[in-house]
Scaffold this motif. Structure first.
Motif, PDB file in Angstrom:
ATOM      1  N   SER A 146      15.833   3.885 -90.530  1.00  0.00           N
ATOM      2  CA  SER A 146      15.352   5.229 -90.857  1.00  0.00           C
ATOM      3  C   SER A 146      15.283   6.155 -89.641  1.00  0.00           C
ATOM      4  O   SER A 146      15.104   7.347 -89.772  1.00  0.00           O
ATOM      5  CB  SER A 146      13.986   5.138 -91.532  1.00  0.00           C
ATOM      6  OG  SER A 146      13.108   4.502 -90.642  1.00  0.00           O
ATOM      7  N   LYS A 152      16.196   8.651 -86.963  1.00  0.00           N
ATOM      8  CA  LYS A 152      17.221   9.689 -87.020  1.00  0.00           C
ATOM      9  C   LYS A 152      18.100   9.695 -85.763  1.00  0.00           C
ATOM     10  O   LYS A 152      17.634   9.458 -84.662  1.00  0.00           O
ATOM     11  CB  LYS A 152      16.557  11.068 -87.146  1.00  0.00           C
ATOM     12  CG  LYS A 152      15.512  11.165 -88.247  1.00  0.00           C
ATOM     13  CD  LYS A 152      16.098  11.751 -89.497  1.00  0.00           C
ATOM     14  CE  LYS A 152      15.117  12.052 -90.593  1.00  0.00           C
ATOM     15  NZ  LYS A 152      14.209  11.030 -91.018  1.00  0.00           N
ATOM     16  N   ASP A 207      22.204  14.001 -84.705  1.00  0.00           N
ATOM     17  CA  ASP A 207      22.414  15.091 -85.664  1.00  0.00           C
ATOM     18  C   ASP A 207      21.227  15.247 -86.631  1.00  0.00           C
ATOM     19  O   ASP A 207      21.299  15.971 -87.617  1.00  0.00           O
ATOM     20  CB  ASP A 207      23.691  14.840 -86.469  1.00  0.00           C
ATOM     21  CG  ASP A 207      23.624  13.507 -87.189  1.00  0.00           C
ATOM     22  OD1 ASP A 207      22.643  12.744 -86.946  1.00  0.00           O
ATOM     23  OD2 ASP A 207      24.525  13.208 -87.992  1.00  0.00           O
ATOM     24  N   LYS A 218      20.083  13.041 -88.598  1.00  0.00           N
ATOM     25  CA  LYS A 218      20.215  12.242 -89.822  1.00  0.00           C
ATOM     26  C   LYS A 218      20.097  10.762 -89.484  1.00  0.00           C
ATOM     27  O   LYS A 218      20.510  10.326 -88.412  1.00  0.00           O
ATOM     28  CB  LYS A 218      21.605  12.487 -90.437  1.00  0.00           C
ATOM     29  CG  LYS A 218      21.679  13.801 -91.168  1.00  0.00           C
ATOM     30  CD  LYS A 218      22.912  13.793 -92.072  1.00  0.00           C
ATOM     31  CE  LYS A 218      23.265  15.194 -92.502  1.00  0.00           C
ATOM     32  NZ  LYS A 218      24.674  15.511 -92.239  1.00  0.00           N
ATOM     33  N   THR A 221      21.922   6.101 -95.136  1.00  0.00           N
ATOM     34  CA  THR A 221      21.164   6.833 -96.163  1.00  0.00           C
ATOM     35  C   THR A 221      21.675   6.421 -97.536  1.00  0.00           C
ATOM     36  O   THR A 221      22.698   5.735 -97.634  1.00  0.00           O
ATOM     37  CB  THR A 221      21.359   8.366 -96.016  1.00  0.00           C
ATOM     38  OG1 THR A 221      22.759   8.618 -95.934  1.00  0.00           O
ATOM     39  CG2 THR A 221      20.642   8.915 -94.802  1.00  0.00           C
TER      40      THR A 221
END
Ligand code: AMP
Length: 526
Positions: A510, A512, A515, A517, A521
């Motif tokens: 999880s 990030k 970017d 993200k 996901t």
């Protein structure tokens, strides 16, 4: 005694029936129905499969008292071995409550208390001795306890005594008892070691089972919730908040978990305390007294620390984390729904625990129902109703006199609605706001389905199906064959994994990236 009482069927003495009436027992519990006729009218040994709180103390205590009421020989008549000091005290109290005005001496012996006082009491004469194995053996060795004439030997919570390593002590104690005695063994579960013990020391025992070996108490309503580890705490507070009279035991796996959870609950204003193996005996007793007297309504504990706690009117037992094995589940859940009272057993399941839980359910052969956690609005509504009820109670009891003059003063400068609303705000702060209840993400683990995951790494990063699979397994324990349908493209890849594993993978990845993200996901619909 009520002439319709089902207790009349056993042919107990008038004096004993009177004590049962005084205690308010109405109907015999299942283990009492099974054991009392056998113990009162026959001579065989028994193995009773019953958990704590099923009324087994009366099942063996009443026949012992009845025997003593008919005649005593000045020597110890019964030895009752129990795993903990608390249980020793509880069993003693329960048996004393059946003796009425008869001259029967029941003495408790356990470690952690001065032995000389116990020696003195034994010397004054005992009919029944209730004790923990270590101390009983010690007293036998010191020749303060002579068991050569006993009529009864009772092992209570035999499986717990086994777990606590008392088996050798028990064998030694039994070797000091006469063959002619009756031996009774009570245990929630009957592991092999207990079968062996019974073969060695018991005389063709009759086995009395209440329900099936692996069935948790039928009285408890068993529910499970699927929650992520990070959401467990909020899930727990919702359960506590929605129950007007919550009085529960919350089980954690480790001492650290117990400390962390009880501090978090205290910080949030709940009245709770924690118990685990590092807590001193004195502190433990203080906490238990507070809990018993309902100064606190939440007790957080490890399995070991909860042993021997016998509190009969818990509304909830909560498995904050899954226990080690199905037997521990039965022990934990057996603590609610006692002696005819309804209770609720709640288990939190995180995605990675689901498989273990399915195994538990199969072994326990019990129906554990899945439920959805109450949402913030439900809780707020219930809290509002409770506030109104409490307010009304104060109005009706007219206990507001000290504040009347102050109220009049406030109403001179404010309208009643505004004054009252502000007062509520002051009393309940932001408790009635939805944003005080963080969102709890829902997910389905009991679904045989799968989830498609998107991975922000592709051929340009040197990926191929094998590497994608090992990349996932750098952080998550998952077998290769569960990572399916791997598609590696130039910029990204896809995999399909079972629901439960998907949650674990999403959690593990999880963090990030640059970017903003996460690397893995949920894939958008294909
Ligand atoms: P025990 O399993 O012996 O520890 O008993 C648990 C609790 O249930 C004790 O508080 C007993 O006094 C109570 N109890 C035992 N038998 C009955 C009964 N037949 N009816 C109501 N309460 C009972």
């Amino acid at each position: 005694m009520n002439t319709n009482s089902e207790f009349l069927q056993f042919g107990l003495s008038e004096e004993t029936l009177k004590t049962i009436l005084e205690k308010g027992f109405e109907v015999p519990s299942p283990i009492q129905k099974l054991a009392l006729p056998v113990l009162l009218n026959e001579t065989c040994d028994i193995i009773g499969q019953a958990q704590t709180g099923t009324g087994k103390t009366a099942a063996f205590g009443l026949p012992i008292i009845e025997g003593l009421a008919k005649g005593k020989d000045g020597k110890i008549n019964a030895i009752i071995l129990v795993p903990t000091r608390e249980l020793a005290l509880q069993v003693t109290d329960e048996i004393i409550s059946f003796k009425g005005n008869r001259n029967i001496n029941i003495i408790t012996v356990y470690g952690g208390q001065s032995i000389s006082e116990q020696q003195r009491r034994l010397r004054r004469g005992a009919d029944v001795v209730v004790g923990t194995p270590g101390r009983v053996l010690d007293l036998i060795k010191r020749k303060d306890l002579l068991l050569d004439n006993i009529a009864w030997a009772v092992l209570d919570e035999a499986d717990e005594m086994l777990n606590m390593g008392f088996i050798e002590d028990i064998e030694l104690i039994l070797s000091h008892t006469p063959k002619s005695k009756r031996m009774l063994l009570f245990s929630a579960t009957i592991p092999d070691r207990i079968v062996k013990l019974s073969k060695k020391f018991m005389n063709d025992p009759r086995i009395l089972t209440v329900g099936n070996q692996h069935s948790a108490t039928n009285l408890a309503d068993q529910i499970y919730f699927e929650v992520k580890r990070a959401d467990k705490f909020d899930a727990l507070t919702r359960i506590i908040d929605i129950e007007p009279e919550f009085y529960g035991l919350v089980f954690c796996r480790t001492r650290v978990d117990v400390d962390t959870l009880s501090s978090r609950l205290l910080e949030r204003g709940y009245s709770c305390d924690g118990l685990h193996g590092d807590i001193s005996q004195a502190q433990r007793e203080k906490t238990l007294t507070k809990f018993r007297n309902k100064f606190i309504n939440i007790l957080v504990a490890t399995d070991v620390a909860a042993r021997g706690i016998d509190i009969s009117d818990l509304t909830h037992v909560i498995n904050y984390s899954l226990p080690q094995d199905p037997d521990s589940y039965i022990h934990r859940v057996g603590r609610t729904g006692r002696a005819g009272k309804e209770g609720t057993a709640i288990t939190f399941i995180t995605p990675d625990e689901y498989r273990k839980f399915v195994f538990f359910q199969k072994t326990i052969k019990s129906n554990i129902r899945k439920e959805i956690l109450p949402d913030a609005q439900d809780i707020i509504e219930i809290k509002k109703m409770r506030i109104k009820d409490e307010l009304q109670a104060i109005v009706e009891s007219e206990t507001y006199a000290d504040y009347l003059a102050m109220a009049e003063g406030i109403l001179e400068v404010n309208s009643p609605e505004i004054a009252l609303a502000s007062l509520l705000r002051m009393a309940f702060k932001n408790q009635l706001e939805e944003k005080s209840y963080p969102e709890i993400r829902t997910f389905n683990v009991d679904n045989t389905g799968t989830t498609r995951l998107f991975i922000a790494l592709g051929k340009k990063d040197g990926m191929n199906p094998r590497k994608i699979s090992s990349f996932i397994r750098t952080k998550v324990k998952i077998s290769d064959n569960k990572i399916d349908d791997i598609g590696v493209y130039e910029e990204f890849s896809f995999v399909t994994v079972p629901f439960a594993d998907a949650e674990t993978i999403l959690d593990a990845f999880s963090k990030k990236g640059r970017d903003g993200k996460a690397l893995i996901t949920k894939a958008k619909k294909r």
